[in-house]
Design an enzyme around this catalytic site. Structure first.
Site, PDB file in Angstrom:
ATOM      1  N   CYS A  33      31.084  48.829  37.513  1.00 55.56           N
ATOM      2  CA  CYS A  33      32.251  49.175  38.807  1.00 55.56           C
ATOM      3  C   CYS A  33      33.344  48.216  38.404  1.00 55.56           C
ATOM      4  CB  CYS A  33      31.576  49.164  40.020  1.00 55.56           C
ATOM      5  SG  CYS A  33      31.483  47.388  40.576  1.00 55.56           S
TER       6      CYS A  33
ATOM      7  N   ASN B 257      20.760  44.982  41.779  1.00 60.48           N
ATOM      8  CA  ASN B 257      21.605  45.265  42.542  1.00 60.48           C
ATOM      9  C   ASN B 257      20.929  45.056  44.038  1.00 60.48           C
ATOM     10  OD1 ASN B 257      19.937  47.380  41.913  1.00 60.48           O
ATOM     11  ND2 ASN B 257      21.328  49.111  42.380  1.00 60.48           N
ATOM     12  N   ILE B 258      21.544  44.632  45.067  1.00 61.82           N
ATOM     13  CA  ILE B 258      20.942  44.524  46.246  1.00 61.82           C
ATOM     14  C   ILE B 258      21.763  45.118  47.268  1.00 61.82           C
ATOM     15  CG2 ILE B 258      20.394  42.463  48.093  1.00 61.82           C
ATOM     16  CD1 ILE B 258      20.175  40.541  45.316  1.00 61.82           C
TER      17      ILE B 258
ATOM     18  N   CYS C  44      26.219  44.529  43.035  1.00 57.96           N
ATOM     19  CA  CYS C  44      25.647  45.028  42.087  1.00 57.96           C
ATOM     20  C   CYS C  44      24.935  43.871  41.100  1.00 57.96           C
ATOM     21  CB  CYS C  44      26.865  45.497  41.030  1.00 57.96           C
ATOM     22  SG  CYS C  44      27.897  46.862  41.876  1.00 57.96           S
TER      23      CYS C  44
ATOM     24  N   GLU D 196      25.150  43.129  37.828  1.00 55.51           N
ATOM     25  CA  GLU D 196      25.895  42.497  37.186  1.00 55.51           C
ATOM     26  C   GLU D 196      26.416  41.071  37.805  1.00 55.51           C
ATOM     27  OE1 GLU D 196      26.050  45.697  37.567  1.00 55.51           O
ATOM     28  OE2 GLU D 196      27.215  46.624  36.023  1.00 55.51           O
TER      29      GLU D 196
ATOM     30  N   CYS E 128      32.721  44.647  39.368  1.00 61.73           N
ATOM     31  CA  CYS E 128      32.146  43.859  38.294  1.00 61.73           C
ATOM     32  C   CYS E 128      32.813  43.536  36.950  1.00 61.73           C
ATOM     33  CB  CYS E 128      31.062  44.583  38.012  1.00 61.73           C
ATOM     34  SG  CYS E 128      29.738  44.553  39.215  1.00 61.73           S
TER      35      CYS E 128
END
Ligand code: THU
Length: 139
Positions: free
Chosen positions: A89, A45-46, A56, A58, A92
């Site tokens: 989420c 995650n960034i 996220c 994913e 994603c």
């Protein structure tokens, strides 16, 4: 998928978590996808000072793989800190739906690599796909 590949996939997600850029939440997530040929692409995650622009883990992993020409995935692993696995989420789930078959294995694991195996059919029942578009667009 076989046990060895599952282990590699989970390990890659756990490792990718270490690169998480999380100055706001402090919550590290790593993800990894496996292709039919046995390649693995991972991501973390960034976060962003403009919170809503956070990407996220994913989506980072999937977008990395697709941008390298991959589309045929046979598994996804998502790894987080702590004892409780995370569940992808909504955004994603929609991105996973685009590239994953109903029954492709998705492993959600804690920091020890333990957790559950699920599928996108379970995570996003009745999701929107290109089939819904019928004759519209390029489907
Ligand atoms: N996050 C993910 O990367 N994947 C998930 O499955 C759940 C949420 C991230 C987004 C944000 O950086 C942090 O976790 C807290 O929401």
């Amino acid at each position: 998928m076989d046990a060895a590949l599952k282990m590699r996939l989970v390990q890659s997600a756990l490792e990718a978590r270490k690169n998480a850029y999380v100055p706001y939440s402090g919550y590290r997530v790593g993800a990894a996808v496996a292709t039919k040929e046995g390649s693995i692409y991972s991501g973390c995650n960034i976060e962003n000072a403009s919170y809503g622009l956070t990407n996220c883990a994913e989506r980072t992993a999937i977008f990395k793989a697709v941008s390298q020409g991959e589309r045929d995935f046979i598994g996804l692993a998502v790894a987080v800190d702590g004892s409780r696995p995370a569940s992808p989420c909504g955004a994603c789930r929609q991105v996973i739906r685009e590239f994953f078959d109903d029954e492709t294995e998705i492993f959600l694991v804690n920091e020890n690599g333990q957790g559950i195996c699920t599928t996108i059919a379970r995570l996003l029942p009745d999701g929107f796909t290109k089939e819904n578009m019928g004759g519209y667009g390029n489907s």
